[in-house]
Motif scaffolding. Structure first.
Motif, PDB file in Angstrom:
ATOM      1  N   THR A 100       0.829  -1.206   0.000  1.00 59.39           N
ATOM      2  CA  THR A 100       0.000   0.000   0.000  1.00 59.39           C
ATOM      3  C   THR A 100       0.860   1.251   0.000  1.00 59.39           C
ATOM      4  O   THR A 100       0.590   2.209  -0.739  1.00 59.39           O
ATOM      5  CB  THR A 100      -0.927   0.004   1.219  1.00 59.39           C
ATOM      6  OG1 THR A 100      -1.740  -1.172   1.217  1.00 59.39           O
ATOM      7  CG2 THR A 100      -1.828   1.237   1.214  1.00 59.39           C
ATOM      8  N   ALA A 101       1.906   1.249   0.829  1.00 66.01           N
ATOM      9  CA  ALA A 101       2.804   2.402   0.875  1.00 66.01           C
ATOM     10  C   ALA A 101       3.474   2.628  -0.476  1.00 66.01           C
ATOM     11  O   ALA A 101       3.628   3.774  -0.918  1.00 66.01           O
ATOM     12  CB  ALA A 101       3.862   2.195   1.962  1.00 66.01           C
ATOM     13  N   LEU A 102       3.855   1.562  -1.156  1.00 64.43           N
ATOM     14  CA  LEU A 102       4.469   1.693  -2.474  1.00 64.43           C
ATOM     15  C   LEU A 102       3.479   2.304  -3.470  1.00 64.43           C
ATOM     16  O   LEU A 102       3.853   3.149  -4.296  1.00 64.43           O
ATOM     17  CB  LEU A 102       4.931   0.322  -2.961  1.00 64.43           C
ATOM     18  CG  LEU A 102       5.705   0.287  -4.283  1.00 64.43           C
ATOM     19  CD1 LEU A 102       6.965   1.134  -4.204  1.00 64.43           C
ATOM     20  CD2 LEU A 102       6.069  -1.153  -4.641  1.00 64.43           C
ATOM     21  N   PHE A 103       2.223   1.904  -3.373  1.00 66.87           N
ATOM     22  CA  PHE A 103       1.190   2.479  -4.239  1.00 66.87           C
ATOM     23  C   PHE A 103       1.031   3.971  -3.963  1.00 66.87           C
ATOM     24  O   PHE A 103       0.912   4.785  -4.895  1.00 66.87           O
ATOM     25  CB  PHE A 103      -0.137   1.754  -4.009  1.00 66.87           C
ATOM     26  CG  PHE A 103      -1.307   2.396  -4.692  1.00 66.87           C
ATOM     27  CD1 PHE A 103      -1.426   2.381  -6.069  1.00 66.87           C
ATOM     28  CD2 PHE A 103      -2.294   3.029  -3.954  1.00 66.87           C
ATOM     29  CE1 PHE A 103      -2.501   2.976  -6.708  1.00 66.87           C
ATOM     30  CE2 PHE A 103      -3.379   3.625  -4.573  1.00 66.87           C
ATOM     31  CZ  PHE A 103      -3.484   3.602  -5.951  1.00 66.87           C
ATOM     32  N   VAL A 104       1.057   4.362  -2.698  1.00 68.33           N
ATOM     33  CA  VAL A 104       0.923   5.779  -2.344  1.00 68.33           C
ATOM     34  C   VAL A 104       2.112   6.576  -2.871  1.00 68.33           C
ATOM     35  O   VAL A 104       1.958   7.684  -3.389  1.00 68.33           O
ATOM     36  CB  VAL A 104       0.786   5.934  -0.817  1.00 68.33           C
ATOM     37  CG1 VAL A 104       0.844   7.415  -0.409  1.00 68.33           C
ATOM     38  CG2 VAL A 104      -0.516   5.309  -0.337  1.00 68.33           C
ATOM     39  N   VAL A 105       3.316   6.022  -2.770  1.00 70.72           N
ATOM     40  CA  VAL A 105       4.498   6.696  -3.309  1.00 70.72           C
ATOM     41  C   VAL A 105       4.355   6.900  -4.814  1.00 70.72           C
ATOM     42  O   VAL A 105       4.692   7.960  -5.354  1.00 70.72           O
ATOM     43  CB  VAL A 105       5.773   5.889  -2.984  1.00 70.72           C
ATOM     44  CG1 VAL A 105       6.975   6.458  -3.731  1.00 70.72           C
ATOM     45  CG2 VAL A 105       6.042   5.902  -1.492  1.00 70.72           C
ATOM     46  N   MET A 106       3.845   5.888  -5.508  1.00 68.57           N
ATOM     47  CA  MET A 106       3.637   5.999  -6.947  1.00 68.57           C
ATOM     48  C   MET A 106       2.618   7.091  -7.275  1.00 68.57           C
ATOM     49  O   MET A 106       2.815   7.882  -8.202  1.00 68.57           O
ATOM     50  CB  MET A 106       3.186   4.655  -7.516  1.00 68.57           C
ATOM     51  CG  MET A 106       3.062   4.598  -9.030  1.00 68.57           C
ATOM     52  SD  MET A 106       1.434   5.100  -9.637  1.00 68.57           S
ATOM     53  CE  MET A 106       0.427   3.784  -8.958  1.00 68.57           C
ATOM     54  N   VAL A 107       1.518   7.153  -6.510  1.00 66.29           N
ATOM     55  CA  VAL A 107       0.514   8.184  -6.742  1.00 66.29           C
ATOM     56  C   VAL A 107       1.113   9.566  -6.502  1.00 66.29           C
ATOM     57  O   VAL A 107       0.866  10.512  -7.267  1.00 66.29           O
ATOM     58  CB  VAL A 107      -0.717   7.955  -5.845  1.00 66.29           C
ATOM     59  CG1 VAL A 107      -1.683   9.135  -5.940  1.00 66.29           C
ATOM     60  CG2 VAL A 107      -1.424   6.672  -6.239  1.00 66.29           C
ATOM     61  N   CYS A 108       1.896   9.716  -5.458  1.00 65.67           N
ATOM     62  CA  CYS A 108       2.551  11.007  -5.177  1.00 65.67           C
ATOM     63  C   CYS A 108       3.471  11.406  -6.320  1.00 65.67           C
ATOM     64  O   CYS A 108       3.518  12.579  -6.714  1.00 65.67           O
ATOM     65  CB  CYS A 108       3.337  10.923  -3.866  1.00 65.67           C
ATOM     66  SG  CYS A 108       2.314  10.828  -2.392  1.00 65.67           S
ATOM     67  N   ARG A 109       4.194  10.445  -6.865  1.00 69.62           N
ATOM     68  CA  ARG A 109       5.076  10.737  -8.008  1.00 69.62           C
ATOM     69  C   ARG A 109       4.253  11.200  -9.206  1.00 69.62           C
ATOM     70  O   ARG A 109       4.614  12.152  -9.900  1.00 69.62           O
ATOM     71  CB  ARG A 109       5.862   9.475  -8.358  1.00 69.62           C
ATOM     72  CG  ARG A 109       6.649   9.551  -9.660  1.00 69.62           C
ATOM     73  CD  ARG A 109       7.900  10.373  -9.502  1.00 69.62           C
ATOM     74  NE  ARG A 109       8.765  10.207 -10.650  1.00 69.62           N
ATOM     75  CZ  ARG A 109       8.726  10.942 -11.762  1.00 69.62           C
ATOM     76  NH1 ARG A 109       7.859  11.927 -11.868  1.00 69.62           N
ATOM     77  NH2 ARG A 109       9.569  10.713 -12.752  1.00 69.62           N
TER      78      ARG A 109
END
Length: 737
Positions: free
Chosen positions: A126-135
């Protein structure tokens, strides 16, 4: 404790209450008693589905969408359909499998660890998905991104643990992962690469008279004609004597322009005479009528293509495919660039400078013999082949590729094509040695679009772009030498007189503020689109300049005309030699004066002259470059200190075949305020200026281009502050360390 499996059929409120109370794959009661093998299997299956679904959002979708929209990545990497399918399956299922194994094994060893360790896996994806969305949304603050990712990861993990509905929803996401995979394999632009091209019956009628000599088409990459030109529109023969030689023996279409600002569109346009669109792939099925198929199999073909695959296998021997390990390595790197914010991408190899083998791009390697052509690469196996392809993708390797291709040309009739990724950035080569200069943070950061570039109102802004142009000019100096070697080879083999030679570029590049890698800005078309175009016709002995509008789409029709080929092919370009008019409006509508104006603007930034040393004569002390230190007053030492980044290298240089820091960089300490521009002396002679680029801890990062005053062995390097009192110039040496 919540009781599971009761007679009411009421769903539990949490996924697990202890190690023996498992509720199954999507929160439903298990079919067997709690703690049985059936119950545990259902729980593990549910855990796996959750992880597959989250991995689909965090990894599969962003990566396969990016790769699916960029088939050139696979074309340039020479990857087989089976490798592409294997990559897609790997991306979709290997990451969640690894996370599942990492979280399930501890639960097998210690049953009570099963739930909390699984929750960690859910939180991580989930955290990796959030990082991707932020990018994607250009949220770059590291603290903010990390905080948001941790909070969201924890929230989803808790929800999946406590809520049956949340767990059921997450398991349903697993179907999305499969859907992302199927879309890539069947509905993306890259999916067409999985099918065999159909070109038979599409060649039409064509009659090629016997050739008297070789046909040679040479394409460089990212080479703007404006860098070659003086303010009066002639070629700067001081820096580029071989381009000047070529202009004296061919027709220079000085008003030529590309039809696209990117390689995967420009190369097919040149080879087909039809303007390529953004939706087309640089493959044979999209462009069945090309320079290669024009001649059929009548003459030997020596071809090197890096960013396209337009030559049929029955005409050109196919090069060896890239390795699956290399494909995985490049894919991981592309994903890191796709997901991570700029602050976390600083140490990654750039992906803008090539089409694959990114970790080797620009590596400090010897040129050697070119390891890859479509006609002569030996069938190397395993690591030897991988090493050869890695070497090929380096800047020196591309130099060697061109030399190898030129060496194959003889006076006998043949069809020759070479497209090298030169002088494409990063700018690492110089005319004084074909080894690379050390990689620097200056051009790389500009090409990646990071925030490290000084703002437009910063004193270092213009100074930074002056360095980029100088580095580009040096790398073009290597291209000039290769052009000279080509002319010499054709002369020596007796091929020149009867040869048809075309030298051009796929497109240019913008080195003026605020550009460098701007592609769609209408204000920089004259530098981005204007390219050199030289065509030497069979039997031509004297040069001429033609300022009529010309385009890369006109190259193949001109070849057809000069060779008197009779073909029923439809071109969007026209012959530049038969007096016909353009059939389409080209991308650049202005006349040659616009290109000359760009060249004049470049010259104004380097007022000292046209030589190589003059590229270092910029900034506040440009008038001092070339002077001996002894010609000026050496004052008291400065309060500041200087640390050169390449101190070890400078202690023992090999100028002709070693790494030489023509872009000097270092750190100035001892000042809270921005230090002034400094001059650097090499072996007692002022070689250039360095200017503040950005703040770094307790110092200031500085960089500047040096004139070619380096010597073999130890080099004495001193930085000076410059004072200009009413009398002579005073140089105040900075301390070391």
């Amino acid at each position: 404790m919540v009781v599971h499996g009761d007679t009411t059929g009421e769903l539990p409120t949490n996924r697990r209450s202890d190690v023996d109370d498992d509720t199954g794959v999507i929160g439903e009661p298990a079919t067997g008693p709690p703690g049985t093998a059936v119950s545990r299997a259902r729980t593990w299956l549910g855990d796996a589905a959750v992880l597959v679904g989250l991995s689909g959002l965090a990894i599969t979708q962003p990566l396969l969408e990016l790769l699916g929209d960029n088939p050139t990545f696979f074309v340039a990497g020479r990857y087989e359909p089976g490798q592409i399918v294997a990559l897609a399956v790997t991306v979709a299922f290997v990451p969640p499998l690894l996370v599942f194994l990492a979280t399930a094994v501890p639960g097998l060893i210690v049953r009570r660890l099963a739930s909390p360790v699984h929750a960690l896996g859910v939180a991580a994806l989930t955290a990796l998905f959030v990082v991707m969305v932020c990018r994607t949304q250009r949220v770059d603050g590291v603290v903010y991104v990390v905080t948001l990712a941790v909070m969201c990861g924890a929230a989803v993990a808790v929800a999946e643990w406590r809520s049956t509905l949340a767990r059921r929803f997450l398991t349903y996401l697993a179907a999305g992962n499969v859907a992302f995979l199927l879309m890539f394999l069947f509905a993306s632009p890259s999916a067409d690469l999985l099918r065999e091209p159909v070109v038979m019956g599409q060649q039409g009628e064509r009659v090629v008279p016997p050739l008297d000599g070789p046909v040679v088409l040479m394409i460089f990459d990212e080479l703007p004609v404006t860098t070659l030109m003086r303010p009066d529109g002639t070629i700067n023969a001081t820096r580029y004597p071989n381009f000047a030689r070529l202009a004296e023996r061919s027709t220079w279409f000085r008003n030529a322009a590309a039809e696209a600002p990117v390689t995967y569109m420009s190369t097919p346009t040149i080879l087909s005479g039809v303007r390529a669109s953004g939706g087309q792939k640089p493959t044979l099925d999209e462009h069945p009528r090309t320079y290669f198929t024009l001649f059929g199999d009548r003459y030997p073909v020596n071809s090197y293509e890096k960013a396209s695959a337009l030559c049929p296998e029955d005409v050109c021997e196919p090069p060896p495919s890239g390795s699956f390990a290399g494909l995985i390595d490049d894919t991981v790197l592309v994903y890191q660039h796709r997901v991570l914010p700029p602050a976390w991408r600083g140490g990654l190899p750039a992906v803008e400078g090539g089409w694959g083998d990114f970790r080797s791009l620009g590596e400090l390697t010897d040129g050697g013999d070119a390891p890859a052509t479509s006609t002569s690469l030996p069938e190397e196996q395993g690591s030897e082949r991988d090493a050869a392809m890695e070497e090929e993708n380096s800047q020196p390797g591309q130099v060697a590729v061109l030399r190898r291709q030129v060496s194959l040309i003889s006076a006998e009739p043949s069809v020759n094509f070479v497209h090298v990724m030169l002088p494409h950035h990063p700018y690492l080569l110089t005319p004084w040695g074909e080894r690379t200069i050390p990689r620097t943070w200056l051009p790389d950061e500009m090409s990646r679009g990071t925030t490290a570039l000084p703002p437009a109102d910063d004193p270092g802004y213009e100074f930074t772009f002056q360095q980029v142009y100088a580095l580009q000019s040096m790398q073009i100096g290597v291209i000039d030498q290769l052009v000279g070697e080509t002319i010499d080879h054709l002369d020596a083999t007796g091929a020149w007189d009867d040869a048809l030679l075309v030298v051009t570029s796929d497109h240019g590049i913008d080195t003026t503020p605020p550009g460098f890698t701007r592609r769609g800005d209408a204000t920089n078309t004259d530098e981005l689109y204007r390219i050199p175009l030289f065509i030497k016709a069979p039997g031509q002995s004297t040069g001429r300049i033609d300022d009529a509008p010309a385009s890369t789409v006109d190259v193949l029709p001109s070849i057809v005309d000069l060779l008197d080929v009779d073909a029923d092919w439809r071109f969007e370009g026209h012959s530049l030699f038969d007096g016909s008019q353009p059939l389409i409006e080209r991308r650049v509508t202005s006349d040659v004066d616009a290109a000359v104006a760009v060249a004049a603007a470049h010259a104004e930034r380097y007022p000292r002259g046209e030589g190589w040393a003059d590229l270092a004569a910029v900034g506040e002390a440009e008038d001092l470059v070339g002077d001996r230190v002894g010609d000026h007053v050496v004052g008291v030492p400065s309060e500041r200190s200087w640390i050169a980044d390449q101190e070890d290298l400078l202690a023992d240089l090999s100028v002709s075949d070693g790494r030489v820091p023509y872009l000097m960089r270092g750190t100035v300490t001892g000042s809270e305020d921005r230090p002034p521009q400094l001059v650097i002396s090499l072996n007692g002679r002022i070689a250039g200026a360095v200017g503040a680029y950005r703040r770094d801890d307790d110092g200031w990062l500085m960089s500047g281009v040096m004139a070619p005053y380096f010597v073999d062995g130890p080099n004495d390097v001193v930085a000076y502050e410059v004072e200009r009192p009413a009398g002579p110039v005073t140089l105040r040496p900075l301390g070391e360390g």
